[in-house]
Design a protein around this motif. Structure first.
Motif, mmCIF file in Angstrom:
data_model
loop_
_atom_site.group_PDB
_atom_site.id
_atom_site.type_symbol
_atom_site.label_atom_id
_atom_site.label_comp_id
_atom_site.label_asym_id
_atom_site.label_seq_id
_atom_site.Cartn_x
_atom_site.Cartn_y
_atom_site.Cartn_z
ATOM 1 N N LYS A 126 46.749 50.734 43.413
ATOM 2 C CA LYS A 126 45.425 50.695 44.043
ATOM 3 C C LYS A 126 45.345 51.484 45.324
ATOM 4 O O LYS A 126 44.122 51.906 45.297
ATOM 5 C CB LYS A 126 45.011 49.200 44.351
ATOM 6 C CG LYS A 126 44.997 48.293 43.030
ATOM 7 C CD LYS A 126 43.958 48.767 42.349
ATOM 8 C CE LYS A 126 44.029 47.870 40.936
ATOM 9 N NZ LYS A 126 42.936 48.533 39.914
ATOM 10 N N ASP A 169 48.149 45.972 41.633
ATOM 11 C CA ASP A 169 47.670 44.847 41.200
ATOM 12 C C ASP A 169 48.362 44.645 39.672
ATOM 13 O O ASP A 169 49.074 45.597 39.261
ATOM 14 C CB ASP A 169 46.049 45.091 40.792
ATOM 15 C CG ASP A 169 45.401 43.942 40.908
ATOM 16 O OD1 ASP A 169 45.868 42.757 40.457
ATOM 17 O OD2 ASP A 169 44.160 43.724 41.366
ATOM 18 N N ARG A 227 46.700 40.599 45.597
ATOM 19 C CA ARG A 227 47.489 41.575 45.201
ATOM 20 C C ARG A 227 49.093 41.693 45.702
ATOM 21 O O ARG A 227 49.228 40.807 46.435
ATOM 22 C CB ARG A 227 46.766 42.995 45.533
ATOM 23 C CG ARG A 227 45.423 43.321 45.021
ATOM 24 C CD ARG A 227 44.651 44.393 45.455
ATOM 25 N NE ARG A 227 43.559 44.790 44.668
ATOM 26 C CZ ARG A 227 42.753 45.696 45.149
ATOM 27 N NH1 ARG A 227 43.131 46.317 46.236
ATOM 28 N NH2 ARG A 227 41.710 46.097 44.578
#
Lengths: 1266, 84
Positions: A1028, A1019, A1006
């Protein structure tokens, strides 16, 4: 290093010193040289340099060569040189942060600076009221003034006494409470009392007036301080108000040479002011051109004066902040009889040429202009014309006559000119520099022998992507294929000993068992008819005696006498020759039976064999007889290496032939030996060295004792994976001068061992080229270089310079680079670039289109159009005149590179580029950012959700206004898809954020990014990035991120680093658990290991911090149930505090820091690079004894060799925080430059031999770096 | 009393010699001005720092130096009016 113990100490070394000039001046310090032959005295960072300009007779080859440099361990702020009447050389004055004035002399005999005076006037350190910021010296060499930015000024009067000694007076102060000093210069008053002029602003009233009215009406004063030499004091003698924007002043020649007075350079104007005459004023012409802002005002940033004393003529070169240089001359009023008076009448400006913006500009009387550039390479220009002819480019002549005494507020029609390529000058030398070095990475994507340093450097259009390798650059002259013959060795041979040039070139192929003979004339051609044997491989060939050519092959020795007679010596039966070595008189052969055969050549040119053939202990693998010493008949020693891993020294003198002297065991089979006499530069005495190449790729050098033949002082270096072969050559830097005897060692890459011309130390440096099989000297009428076998090619090359240690390849960029990263699996690099205050190409195109439209709308009578017309007229005129001077012809892109980008306040130009430095050696793709965005950082992120496909992610800021904290600008993150293995880029999407993005980092598939003080994980999505998790991380602004495992480190703009742990899974939380107690304005950082972070800050410190063990353990407890989650914040920060492990002051601002190895097979070190071009390392000490030894040595050197500028070394290295856990290697290396007595004394104190201390100091560097 | 006078004189001497030496009635404005002036002097005095800023701002160092000098005149704005 993984186990960093609490007492881990480091040895800090500078690999490449800072290249950014802080101050420079011309001087005459070498006695006996012509006054014209000026030297350059320059200060860069903490070093002082003396450069000379060396040119050949027809000026086709010019070199700026440094003949002295010294680390002064202090911040040098100003330099000046002046000649005290009656002395033969110039005195050098240095102002630094030591609170002391230093007067230096150059000692030409010892090639060192000699300190004449060191006078204390204030506290050390860079403070507001301690003089040192400004330094000016009287042109007649009677006194000098140091001034601070506020209040204090101090004048020293210097004199010469009857014995020729230099006397310095006590300081005379001229202090003015609450006055700020903007500039200082010395007036030229001839032999009248010296006067210093300053620009001052008094803030006392403005500060005490709450209405702000006084502040609005504040004034800048031009103040004269007269040094009364009779009364021995300094008085403020005159002051007058000048334009408030004034920033720089220059003294105008006085006495018999001119009117005296000063040039006051302000924004958009230049004034002439003096207390004895009226003032003159001329506007600074502005650039005209497509997209240029017609209202932008220029100021003067650098200037220099040229005074022809004999003709009483002078002019100034003044450079604007665009880099345009104007020549300023003054015309004098005439009296009744038409004679010129000392009353100036008008100022004249003429556009001269455009150069890079200079920190200092020096006009050298030999006809050169030295630009100590603010950014990028320093340059030396050859001045071909001084623009004296007013009829050349008459539209570039401007005069103040039409302006009169222009008041600052008065409205006027600005002057315009059109910049062009160089016309009056040509570039003579481009001195390689590394400043400003924005970032570096040490990497080795192609698995070369040693890792390379990749750096982004420069500003604006002069930005570069650089690949830096340790080594010497070669200039390839010829590289011709030899066909499919695999040659293994070559020899270049003269026909007679008295010849100047080589005549034969023998190439031998072991594989094909044959020899090729080439003749060297105007061309190098195969000789069909030669006396040499061609159907055998040659083992050794050379010229012996006066004119006997000797060729050794496996079956015998062929000697060709001058008369043409050929003598053959066949080998004894069942034996072949395996190795051979010859000098002018002696020939030694190693036979397959392990016997040695020795020959001596008489005056008749015939080889006489020694009957004795002693047998060695093992098979002979290599042997060497030393070169015949000058003026002698025979060399003393030969060295023979055998396959039992030994070498033996034998005497080969005729009275004791082949008597063994000593034996030395080695770690591997010797493959190559060379006995060479080299001058020991420290003593100047010739010493016989044996150079040993081993099967294992090691290279050794040992000294042979003249009397006993014992070997000693062995130095070892690992060169590469292949067996080392050695070739004695004469290496010279450039074409100038006779080369010194050196050694070329061929392993998996070629190395040259030579005495460095500057440091006087034996240096081993790789040559930047493909591996060589063999190399020899090559001297012909046109070439003085080396020839070598490179694979199946014959290579003839020269070494351009032996001074530099780095070889650089460059790829030009568009704007100032801000960040770079490499493809994690590939070999391409991406560089984010952005440039402030310039027009982006798109905006520029719009502006030009608008201008065109306006012009059309206004018709031909428009003002702009008129001007264009006038210009065209001028252009025609020059064609008619058929003037010889023409500007260089440049393409639009080259012209933009030369002149710089079009400036416009508040605008940004920015792009991301993909670079392939290996195959294409160019930028392969560029995508511009629009809407006034500026790229700030870049990262290559493999996203897990996209099956680990690599995306390039760029963080930007929009409408950035650095320096203005009031403006809140937005930020974006752009995502690019990678095509063509990274060479291409394709936009995917961009995501908007509330503040500029300074830090991006790939984290577990990520993207981790810092937005203000918060850390986020994102992400990739279809249309934008998807958030996230988030967590508060640092107090102000995240500037960089790094990670190991689940641990993330975030650095804050002003508050050091914070350790954060990521709790994945359902918890999905970012928890900061340790931060620092000291505010460090982190500029770069890296994780040294899981617990330790090394970093640098904006004030020039390097530091190591480590997390406490408990915190580290707690943070790694599984899941969210652990203790760390519930830990209470301590004093408003994280629960735990970091411990400081090491700290030192480097002066330069570290912009990159990395843990890496720098040489093949070397230990890992902490490598850092600084903004001003410094490359440095911190070597972790392995043993306790070493730490003790080097600390003791450092301590002794501190007292034995105190820093030149008078700064206390310990105080300097502990500038902000006391030094901790770091030994200063730069100081330890000063040992090598000390005199014999001082060395002896220090060596005695540490209870070791001088040689041993030297070896230890040198090995500390050569073991891990270069 | 003489002691007090001497202390007073010594303090005044110090304040004259070293700008920024405070006294009992130092105002916030004086204090912050002083710090700011010290900072701006330091930015100019350390060449790498000035260079760093000039690259960040996209201006030549001379311009940045002038900016720093200029800000030293009244670094934190005009003094607040004093109430008698």
């Amino acid at each position: 290093m993984a186990n960093t113990q609490s007492s881990q100490a480091f040895y800090s070394l500078t690999l490449e010193a800072s290249s950014a000039p802080t101050a420079a001046c011309t001087c005459n310090v070498i006695p006996g040289l012509k006054l014209q032959d000026q030297q350059i005295f320059e200060a860069r960072g903490q070093r002082l340099y003396l450069h000379r300009i060396i040119e050949n007779s027809d000026r086709t080859e010019v070199q700026v060569s440094t003949f002295l440099d010294q680390d002064v361990f202090g911040i040098v702020r100003g330099v000046s040189a002046f000649r005290i009447p009656g002395t033969s050389t110039d005195q050098l004055v240095v102002s630094s942060d030591s609170g002391r004035i230093v007067m230096l002399n150059y000692d030409a005999e010892k090639n060192v600076f000699k300190r004449i005076h060191l006078e204390t006037f204030g506290k050390s350190g860079i403070r507001r009221t301690i003089p040192g910021q400004y330094l000016a010296s009287d042109p007649k060499g009677r006194c000098c003034m140091l001034a601070s930015v506020e209040k204090n000024k101090v004048v020293y009067i210097v004199n010469r006494n009857a014995e020729g000694g230099i006397l310095i007076s006590s300081p005379h102060e001229a202090n003015q409470w609450a006055s700020l000093c903007f500039a200082v210069c010395a007036l030229d008053t001839g032999w009248e009392h010296p006067v210093f002029a300053t620009l001052e602003v008094d803030y006392n009233d403005a500060e005490n007036d709450p209405t702000g009215e006084t502040y609005e009406n504040r004034e800048k004063q031009l103040v004269y301080y007269t040094v009364d030499l009779g009364l021995n004091h300094v008085v403020k003698s005159w002051s007058d108000t000048v334009d408030y924007t004034a920033n720089m002043i220059f003294g105008v020649p006085g006495g018999a040479d001119g009117p005296s007075g000063v040039l006051v350079c302000c924004e958009d104007r230049i004034y002439y002011r003096h207390d004895k005459s009226g003032s003159l004023c001329i506007p600074i012409p502005r650039r005209k051109g497509a997209g240029e802002d017609q209202h932008r005002k220029r100021c003067i940033v650098a200037g220099c004066l040229h005074l022809a004393r004999t003709k009483h003529e002078f002019f100034f070169f003044l450079q604007t902040d665009d880099g345009d240089v104007f020549k300023l001359t003054m015309s004098m009023a005439e009296d009744d009889q038409g004679r010129p008076t000392a009353d100036p009448e008008a100022l004249h400006l003429k556009y001269y040429d455009t150069f890079p913006v200079a920190k200092h500009m020096l006009l050298i009387r030999k006809g050169y202009l030295y630009i100590a550039a603010e950014n990028g390479n320093n340059k030396l220009y050859h001045v071909t014309d001084l623009a004296d002819d007013p009829t050349v480019e008459p539209w570039n002549n401007f005069s103040s006559a039409e302006y009169g005494d222009l008041l600052p507020a008065q409205d006027y029609k600005p002057l315009y000119f059109k910049p062009r390529g160089l016309m009056y000058t040509s570039l003579a030398v481009d001195v390689p520099s590394l400043h400003p070095l924005m970032r570096t990475t040490v990497d080795n994507p192609l698995n070369e022998d040693a890792p390379q340093i990749y750096g982004i450097q420069g500003t604006g259009k002069r930005s570069k992507f650089k690949t830096i390798r340790h080594g010497l650059n070669i200039q390839e002259i010829v590289s011709s294929p030899l066909g499919n013959v695999d040659c293994s060795n070559l020899w270049s041979i003269k026909h007679r000993a008295s010849d100047q040039y080589h005549s034969y070139l023998l190439l031998s192929s072991d594989y094909a068992d044959k020899t090729i003979v080439l003749g060297i004339g105007d061309e190098v051609e195969t000789m069909e008819e030669s006396p040499f044997l061609t159907n055998r491989a040659t083992l050794e060939a050379g010229l012996m005696g006066d004119a006997t050519l000797v060729q050794v092959h496996a079956r015998g020795v062929r000697s060709i006498l001058e008369s043409g007679t050929i003598n053959e010596w066949p080998t004894p039966s069942h034996r072949t020759i395996v190795s051979a070595s010859a000098n002018e008189r002696q020939l030694l052969l190693g036979l397959s039976s392990a016997e040695l055969a020795f020959f001596f050549m008489g005056d008749d040119g015939v080889l006489n064999q020694l009957e004795e053939m002693p047998e060695m202990s093992g098979k002979v693998t290599a042997l060497s007889v030393g070169q015949t010493p000058k003026g002698q008949m025979q060399a003393k020693f030969a060295v023979v290496g055998c396959d039992d891993c030994t070498i033996r020294v034998l005497s080969i003198e005729l009275d004791s032939p082949l008597e063994p002297r000593s034996v030395q065991a080695l770690s591997a089979v010797p493959t190559s030996l060379e006995v060479v006499e080299q001058v020991d530069p420290t003593t100047g005495v010739g010493v016989t060295y044996v150079h040993i190449g081993l099967q294992s790729g090691l290279y050794l050098r040992a000294v042979i004792d003249e009397v006993t033949g014992e070997l000693g002082e062995v130095r070892t270096k690992f060169l590469g994976a292949k067996a080392t072969r050695l070739f004695p050559v004469n290496a010279s830097g450039g074409a100038a001068g006779e080369g010194e005897s050196s050694i070329l060692a061929c392993s998996s890459r070629p190395w040259l061992g030579y005495n460095h011309p500057l440091s006087q130390l034996y240096t081993l440096a790789p040559l930047v080229t493909s591996p060589l099989d063999a190399a020899r000297g090559f001297v012909s009428e046109h070439i003085n270089g080396l020839c070598a076998i490179q694979g199946t090619n014959l290579l003839i090359f020269e070494l351009s310079s032996l001074e530099g240690r780095l070889a650089t390849e460059e790829i030009a960029l568009k704007y100032t680079p801000r960040g770079m990263c490499r493809h994690p699996y590939g070999t391409t690099w991406w560089v984010a670039q952005s440039e402030g205050n310039v027009l982006s190409p798109r905006t520029k195109a719009t502006h030009i289109a608008n201008e065109e439209a306006k012009k059309l709308g206004n018709g031909v009578n428009g003002e702009d159009a008129k001007m264009e017309d006038g210009d065209e007229d001028g252009g025609v005129k020059i064609d008619e005149d058929g003037e010889k001077l023409t500007p260089e012809e440049l393409t639009p892109d080259e012209l933009e590179r030369h002149l710089g980008l079009t400036k416009a306040t508040g605008h940004w130009a920015s792009c991301i580029s993909a670079i392939d430095p290996y195959e294409a050696k160019a930028v392969t793709a560029t995508i511009e950012f629009e809407e006034n965005e500026a790229a700030l950082c870049v990262a290559a992120v493999p996203f897990e959700v996209r099956n680990w496909e690599v995306f390039v992610v760029v963080g930007t800021g929009q409408h950035l206004q650095p320096g203005n904290t009031m403006v809140q600008s937005k930020g974006y993150v752009h995502v690019f898809r990678v095509t063509d293995e990274g060479r291409g880029l394709e936009r995917v999407h961009r995501t908007e954020f509330t503040s500029p993005i300074y830090a991006l980092h790939p984290f577990h598939g990520r993207l981790a990014l810092g937005i203000g003080a918060e850390l986020f994980l994102y992400d990739i999505g279809m249309k934008h990035l998807l958030r996230k998790t988030r967590g508060a991380a640092v107090p102000n602004q995240i500037t960089s991120l790094t990670s190991q495992g689940n641990r993330l480190i975030a650095s804050d703009v002003s508050e050091s680093v914070t350790y954060i742990v990521y709790k994945g899974g359902d918890a999905n939380r970012l928890i900061p658990f340790a931060d620092d107690t000291v505010q460090r304005w982190t500029s770069s950082m890296t994780m040294l290991d899981y617990e330790t972070v090394a970093g640098g800050d904006k004030f020039g410190n390097l530091w190591l911090v480590r997390s406490p063990e408990q915190a580290s353990k707690e943070s790694d407890e599984e899941g969210i149930g652990g203790y760390i989650v519930n830990e209470r914040s301590y004093l408003g920060g994280a629960p735990y505090r970091l411990e400081l492990r090491a700290h030192t002051f480097t002066q330069d601002i570290p912009t990159s820091i990395q843990r890496t190895a720098l040489v093949a097979g070397g230990q890992e070190v902490l490598f850092w690079s600084g903004l001003e071009g410094t490359l440095g390392i911190m070597v972790p000490f392995v043993s306790r004894e070493d730490v003790e030894f080097f600390s003791q040595l450092e301590g002794l050197l501190r007292s034995e060799d105190p820093p030149l500028a008078g700064r206390d070394h310990l105080m300097y290295r502990g500038y902000y925080v006391p030094v901790k856990g770091v030994v200063d290697g730069d100081l330890c290396e000063r040992f090598l430059r000390l005199g014999f007595d001082a060395k002896q004394k220090i060596a005695g104190e540490v209870e070791r031999e001088v040689r041993e201390v030297e070896r230890k100091v040198q090995e500390m560097r050569s073991r891990v770096a270069f | 009393m003489a002691d007090k006078l001497r202390t007073q004189q010594q303090l005044e001497q110090l304040q004259n010699k070293y700008i920024g030496t405070g006294h009992a009635d130092t105002t916030k404005h004086e204090w912050t001005s002083n710090i700011q002036r010290d900072s701006y002097a330091s930015y100019q005095g350390h060449p790498p720092l000035l260079h760093y800023m000039s690259i960040g701002m996209g201006l030549p160092t001379e311009r940045v130096r002038m900016h720093c000098m200029e800000r030293m005149v009244l670094p934190v704005g005009v003094a607040p009016a004093v109430e008698d």
